[in-house]
Design a protein around this motif. Sequence first.
Motif, PDB file in Angstrom:
ATOM      1  N   THR A 297      77.650 -43.177 -20.241  1.00 22.55           N
ATOM      2  CA  THR A 297      77.048 -41.808 -20.006  1.00 22.55           C
ATOM      3  C   THR A 297      76.425 -41.269 -21.385  1.00 22.55           C
ATOM      4  OG1 THR A 297      78.791 -40.167 -21.648  1.00 22.55           O
ATOM      5  CG2 THR A 297      79.264 -41.050 -19.353  1.00 22.55           C
ATOM      6  N   ALA A 298      75.337 -40.517 -21.358  1.00 26.21           N
ATOM      7  CA  ALA A 298      74.514 -40.357 -22.202  1.00 26.21           C
ATOM      8  C   ALA A 298      75.527 -39.982 -23.525  1.00 26.21           C
ATOM      9  CB  ALA A 298      73.962 -38.940 -22.336  1.00 26.21           C
ATOM     10  N   ARG A 299      76.463 -39.046 -23.413  1.00 24.79           N
ATOM     11  CA  ARG A 299      77.354 -38.904 -24.793  1.00 24.79           C
ATOM     12  C   ARG A 299      77.903 -40.278 -25.235  1.00 24.79           C
ATOM     13  NH1 ARG A 299      79.571 -34.285 -26.219  1.00 24.79           N
ATOM     14  NH2 ARG A 299      79.407 -33.409 -24.295  1.00 24.79           N
TER      15      ARG A 299
ATOM     16  N   LYS B  97      76.656 -40.377 -16.092  1.00 26.88           N
ATOM     17  CA  LYS B  97      76.167 -42.226 -16.620  1.00 26.88           C
ATOM     18  C   LYS B  97      74.566 -42.355 -16.632  1.00 26.88           C
ATOM     19  CE  LYS B  97      79.929 -45.035 -14.600  1.00 26.88           C
ATOM     20  NZ  LYS B  97      79.849 -45.857 -13.530  1.00 26.88           N
ATOM     21  N   VAL B  98      74.085 -42.406 -17.692  1.00 29.00           N
ATOM     22  CA  VAL B  98      72.498 -43.284 -17.543  1.00 29.00           C
ATOM     23  C   VAL B  98      71.976 -43.474 -16.811  1.00 29.00           C
ATOM     24  CG1 VAL B  98      70.920 -43.965 -19.151  1.00 29.00           C
ATOM     25  CG2 VAL B  98      72.453 -42.484 -20.084  1.00 29.00           C
ATOM     26  N   GLU B  99      72.725 -44.490 -15.843  1.00 27.18           N
ATOM     27  CA  GLU B  99      71.834 -44.669 -14.442  1.00 27.18           C
ATOM     28  C   GLU B  99      72.100 -43.670 -13.250  1.00 27.18           C
ATOM     29  OE1 GLU B  99      74.213 -47.662 -13.166  1.00 27.18           O
ATOM     30  OE2 GLU B  99      76.277 -46.411 -12.480  1.00 27.18           O
ATOM     31  N   THR B 100      71.664 -42.550 -13.876  1.00 29.31           N
ATOM     32  CA  THR B 100      71.750 -41.658 -12.606  1.00 29.31           C
ATOM     33  C   THR B 100      70.757 -40.894 -13.516  1.00 29.31           C
ATOM     34  OG1 THR B 100      73.558 -39.950 -13.673  1.00 29.31           O
ATOM     35  CG2 THR B 100      74.055 -41.890 -12.116  1.00 29.31           C
ATOM     36  N   TYR B 101      69.866 -40.791 -14.527  1.00 28.40           N
ATOM     37  CA  TYR B 101      69.004 -40.349 -15.320  1.00 28.40           C
ATOM     38  C   TYR B 101      67.793 -40.257 -14.421  1.00 28.40           C
ATOM     39  CZ  TYR B 101      71.659 -37.931 -18.696  1.00 28.40           C
ATOM     40  OH  TYR B 101      73.150 -37.418 -19.425  1.00 28.40           O
ATOM     41  N   SER B 102      66.892 -39.629 -14.297  1.00 31.39           N
ATOM     42  CA  SER B 102      65.182 -40.066 -14.327  1.00 31.39           C
ATOM     43  C   SER B 102      64.744 -40.636 -14.964  1.00 31.39           C
ATOM     44  CB  SER B 102      64.445 -38.550 -13.838  1.00 31.39           C
ATOM     45  OG  SER B 102      64.653 -38.541 -14.992  1.00 31.39           O
ATOM     46  N   GLY B 103      63.905 -41.138 -15.272  1.00 39.18           N
ATOM     47  CA  GLY B 103      62.887 -41.303 -16.291  1.00 39.18           C
ATOM     48  C   GLY B 103      62.853 -41.303 -18.102  1.00 39.18           C
TER      49      GLY B 103
ATOM     50  N   MET C  22      64.110 -38.424 -18.245  1.00 36.82           N
ATOM     51  CA  MET C  22      65.442 -38.016 -19.521  1.00 36.82           C
ATOM     52  C   MET C  22      66.519 -39.168 -19.275  1.00 36.82           C
ATOM     53  SD  MET C  22      67.412 -36.384 -15.741  1.00 36.82           S
ATOM     54  CE  MET C  22      68.985 -36.234 -16.787  1.00 36.82           C
ATOM     55  N   LYS C  23      65.623 -40.071 -19.617  1.00 37.79           N
ATOM     56  CA  LYS C  23      66.441 -41.853 -20.135  1.00 37.79           C
ATOM     57  C   LYS C  23      65.553 -41.952 -21.776  1.00 37.79           C
ATOM     58  CE  LYS C  23      67.612 -44.382 -16.317  1.00 37.79           C
ATOM     59  NZ  LYS C  23      67.049 -45.434 -15.378  1.00 37.79           N
TER      60      LYS C  23
ATOM     61  N   SER D  43      57.347 -34.781 -18.026  1.00 38.15           N
ATOM     62  CA  SER D  43      58.209 -35.058 -19.247  1.00 38.15           C
ATOM     63  C   SER D  43      57.540 -35.445 -20.476  1.00 38.15           C
ATOM     64  CB  SER D  43      59.054 -36.587 -18.665  1.00 38.15           C
ATOM     65  OG  SER D  43      59.973 -36.377 -17.850  1.00 38.15           O
ATOM     66  N   ARG D  44      56.169 -36.304 -19.944  1.00 33.18           N
ATOM     67  CA  ARG D  44      55.852 -36.615 -21.574  1.00 33.18           C
ATOM     68  C   ARG D  44      54.963 -35.440 -22.239  1.00 33.18           C
ATOM     69  NH1 ARG D  44      49.742 -38.694 -19.918  1.00 33.18           N
ATOM     70  NH2 ARG D  44      49.047 -40.314 -21.890  1.00 33.18           N
ATOM     71  N   ARG D  45      54.628 -34.596 -21.963  1.00 40.10           N
ATOM     72  CA  ARG D  45      54.306 -33.092 -22.223  1.00 40.10           C
ATOM     73  C   ARG D  45      55.690 -32.661 -23.576  1.00 40.10           C
ATOM     74  NH1 ARG D  45      51.062 -31.664 -24.465  1.00 40.10           N
ATOM     75  NH2 ARG D  45      52.353 -31.061 -26.147  1.00 40.10           N
ATOM     76  N   ARG D  46      56.914 -32.975 -22.592  1.00 40.48           N
ATOM     77  CA  ARG D  46      58.053 -32.775 -23.382  1.00 40.48           C
ATOM     78  C   ARG D  46      58.771 -33.229 -24.751  1.00 40.48           C
ATOM     79  NH1 ARG D  46      63.496 -29.835 -21.378  1.00 40.48           N
ATOM     80  NH2 ARG D  46      64.264 -29.496 -23.558  1.00 40.48           N
ATOM     81  N   ILE D  47      58.375 -34.980 -24.415  1.00 40.03           N
ATOM     82  CA  ILE D  47      57.638 -35.501 -25.384  1.00 40.03           C
ATOM     83  C   ILE D  47      57.525 -35.537 -26.585  1.00 40.03           C
ATOM     84  CG2 ILE D  47      57.859 -38.128 -25.783  1.00 40.03           C
ATOM     85  CD1 ILE D  47      59.258 -38.566 -23.861  1.00 40.03           C
ATOM     86  N   LEU D  48      56.294 -34.791 -26.314  1.00 35.86           N
ATOM     87  CA  LEU D  48      55.542 -34.753 -27.362  1.00 35.86           C
ATOM     88  C   LEU D  48      55.463 -33.880 -28.434  1.00 35.86           C
ATOM     89  CD1 LEU D  48      51.900 -35.954 -25.193  1.00 35.86           C
ATOM     90  CD2 LEU D  48      52.460 -37.132 -27.192  1.00 35.86           C
ATOM     91  N   ASP D  49      55.962 -32.765 -27.543  1.00 38.27           N
ATOM     92  CA  ASP D  49      56.530 -31.178 -28.021  1.00 38.27           C
ATOM     93  C   ASP D  49      57.665 -31.691 -28.822  1.00 38.27           C
ATOM     94  OD1 ASP D  49      54.723 -29.820 -27.138  1.00 38.27           O
ATOM     95  OD2 ASP D  49      55.791 -29.400 -25.362  1.00 38.27           O
ATOM     96  N   THR D  50      58.522 -32.518 -28.614  1.00 39.51           N
ATOM     97  CA  THR D  50      59.476 -33.592 -29.179  1.00 39.51           C
ATOM     98  C   THR D  50      58.750 -33.984 -30.350  1.00 39.51           C
ATOM     99  OG1 THR D  50      60.966 -33.486 -27.193  1.00 39.51           O
ATOM    100  CG2 THR D  50      61.890 -34.050 -29.175  1.00 39.51           C
ATOM    101  N   VAL D  51      58.230 -34.310 -30.995  1.00 38.88           N
ATOM    102  CA  VAL D  51      57.868 -35.341 -31.562  1.00 38.88           C
ATOM    103  C   VAL D  51      57.008 -33.815 -32.032  1.00 38.88           C
ATOM    104  CG1 VAL D  51      56.271 -37.043 -32.224  1.00 38.88           C
ATOM    105  CG2 VAL D  51      57.189 -37.577 -30.628  1.00 38.88           C
TER     106      VAL D  51
END
Lengths: 315, 415
Positions: free
Chosen positions: A94-96, A133-139, A141-142, A171-179
Amino acid sequence: MSNPILQAQNLHKRYEKVHAVQGISFDIQQGEIFSLLGPNGAGKTTTISMLSCLLSATEGDAVIDGHSVRTQADAVKRVIGVVPQEIALYPDLTARENLMFWGKMYSLSGAHLKQRVAETLEIAGLSDRANEKVETYSGGMKRRINIAVGLLHEPKVLFMDEPTVGIDPQSRRRILDTVLELNQRGLTVLYTTHYMEEAAELSRRIGIVDHGKLIALGTQDDLTKLVGESDTVRIGISGVNDTDALLAALTKLSGVDHAALEEDELVLQATNANAHLSQIISAIGAASGQVKSIKVAEPNLEAVFLHLTGRALRD
Amino acid sequence: MKALQIAVKDTLTRFRDWKALAGMFAAPLIISAMIGLAFGDLGGDEAPIENIPVVLVNLDAGELGQAYEDVLTSPDLATLIALETMQDPEAAKARIEAGELRAVIVIPAGFSETVIPDSHGNSGQANVELYTDPTAEISPVIVRSIVERITAAINSTLLAGQVAGQQAAGYAPLLGPAMGQLGAAIGAELQSGNLNLQESLLDLEVVSTGETGESFDPFAFFIPGMAVFFLMFSMFEGSRSILQEERHWTLQRLMSTPTPTWEIILGKMGGTFLTGLLQFTILMLSSTYLFGVSWGTSILGLAILVVLTVFAASGLGAMLTAFSRNENQAGVVGSAVSLVFGALGGSFFPTDGLTGLINIASKLTVNRWAMDGFLALTVNRGGLADIQTPILVLAVVGSVTFVLATLAFQKRFVK
C-alpha cells in the motif's frame, strides 16, 4: 547574493563508447527551483544520477550542502531527496507501507516516521487512500506517491527527474503546484524536463542540455535574448514529398533563421515572422505542400533551443 | 538493521503474490498427493478396516495350532479378517511382497508338542511367526493384537493346566471353552478401540517383509523431494527480484538512500532466505497435518537441515542471478537448473541405485545432499549424527555461493 547549496563542477560521465555528460557545471541557490531542460537522451538523468551518488563521475565533482558527491556520498544522500523518472515503488504494498519502508531506509523510525508518512500523504493528497495497494492507483496518483517518498526525510535539495512524464494534464498541474508549494516552504529543487512550459513556469534560472553539454544557462530573459526578436512559427503541413528540400528552401528565405520538421509540423525561427508568412507559404506551395494550420509565438525557450541546436526541443 | 527491513519487505511482497504462493505451496502438496494416491497408500492404510487379507499357515498337527485357527475363523472376526489357509510359508510371504496380503501367521510344525508340558511337566519353547506388510500401518497392528490375544489365552490355559497337574491330552477340553469366547471378546475390544495387549509367555515373532523391515511411507520420500524441488524454483525466482528491482528503479532508489550497498544486497538475499525458510516450514507442517508425514525424531537435526538447505538453495539462486546477463537469462538458467537438479538430485526418485558419472553428477546438486539428509531423518529415522555430511556440504555450498553472489552484485551495481 550567492549562496549555492549545490555546485556541479565540470562533471563528466564516460562509458565505453559514449561520453554521456561532457563537462557540465552549474550551481543552484538555496531555495531555488533550477531546471535542466533538454530532449530525451541529452544527459539530464545521467547528471542527476551523478549528483545522487548513483553513478560515479568520471571527472569533476559536485558539492551539495558542503559535501562532495565523490568522497562524502553518505552525507550527500542524507540531504538530498530523489524522485526518479520511473515509478520506483512496490506495487504490491500500500502507499502507507511503501512510505513506511522508504522512511526506514532513510533511518526514520517510531512516531517520527509515522508523522512524516502522514505529512507526505497529505502533501500527495492521498491520505484517504493510503491503505490501498499502489498497483490500484492511477498514473498520476503513483507519481504523487513517488514524489512523497522523496520528501520523507525532509531533504534540503529535491531532485526531480521528469516527474510529469506520461500523466494526464490534471495530475500534471497538481504536481507542478506541489513543486511550487514545496519551494515556497523553502525546499530547493533541481527539476529536469523536456517540457519547455514546465521549465518556464517553475524556474527563474534554466540550464539547457543537449548531447551531454550544458549549451546555455541563465534566467528566461537571458536565454530568450539569445534568439533576439525571433518568433517561433509552427505550420501544420501535408503533401510535401521532399521535406529536406523544403527545409533548405525555407532557411534561404529572408528573415528565417532556422527551420525544422517535427512530425507534420514545420517549426521556424523567424524575425518579424508575420511579415514573412506569405513567402513561407509560397515556398511550401512550391514543394507541393498544403498548409493546415499556422501559429506564431513570441520568443521562448523552444526558440532558444532551436536557435542553439538547429533542432526542435522534442526531436 | 536496514537489511532486515528489506528482507521482511521482500517476504511480505512474496507472500502477497498468489501466483508465487501457488508455486510455493499448492504445487508441491498437490503433486505429492497425486503421487501418494498413485502408490495407493494415502492415509497410511486401507480404509475402512475390514476384510484384512491374512493367511494362516498352520503346520502344527496339535490342539494349539487348531486353537489359533478356530479363533481366527470364528464368526466374530469374519468381517475383520479375510482368512485363507496355506501350507507353504514362503509362498504366503511372497504374496505379502506382491501386495496381496497384509499378514501371514505361521504356526510351526510340532508347536503343540513342544509347548504343552509332558507327563513330567517339561515343555519347550516355540515361536508363532507373524509376517506383515511394511507399507501398511494399521492392519498389521490389528492382526498382531489378535494373535497376541490368542497367545495370551493359550498361555493362561497352559498355566492353569500346569497348576492342575493334568497331562497333555487333558488340555484339549480346557482349550475349547477358553478359546470359544475369545473371538467375540477380541471383536468387542477392537470395536471399542480398547484392545489390551497382554504379556505372553509364548513367543510371538513379528517380522515385516522386505530387506530392512522398515515401513516405507511414500510421502516420507515424495514430500521432502517436492519440497526441495519447489524450494529451488522459489529461491531462483526470489533471487531474481533484485534484477526486477533494478528494472523498476527501486534498486536505484534504494541506493540513493543512505544505505550501504552491501546491506541492500544482504537484505535482498536475506529476503529470499526468509521466504524459503517459511515456505519449507509451512510445507512440513502442512504435510504432517494433511498426509501424516513424520519428519523424524530429531527436531534439532531437522531444523539444522532445513536452514542449511534453504541457505544453500538461496545462495545458489543468488549466485546464478548475479552472474546472469539479465533478468530473462536468470529466469531461464534458474528454471533449467531447478529441473536438472530435481531430476539428478533425487527429488523424483531415490538415488540409492545411482552409480558412476550419474551418481557423481547427482552429488553436485543441492537437492541430492538435502534429500540424503531428509531421507536419513524421515525414512531411516536417523538423528543429527546421521546427517553430518549433508549438512556440512550444504553449509559449504551456501557460504561459497553467498560470498560469490555478494561480490558479483557489488561489482554489478556500484557504477
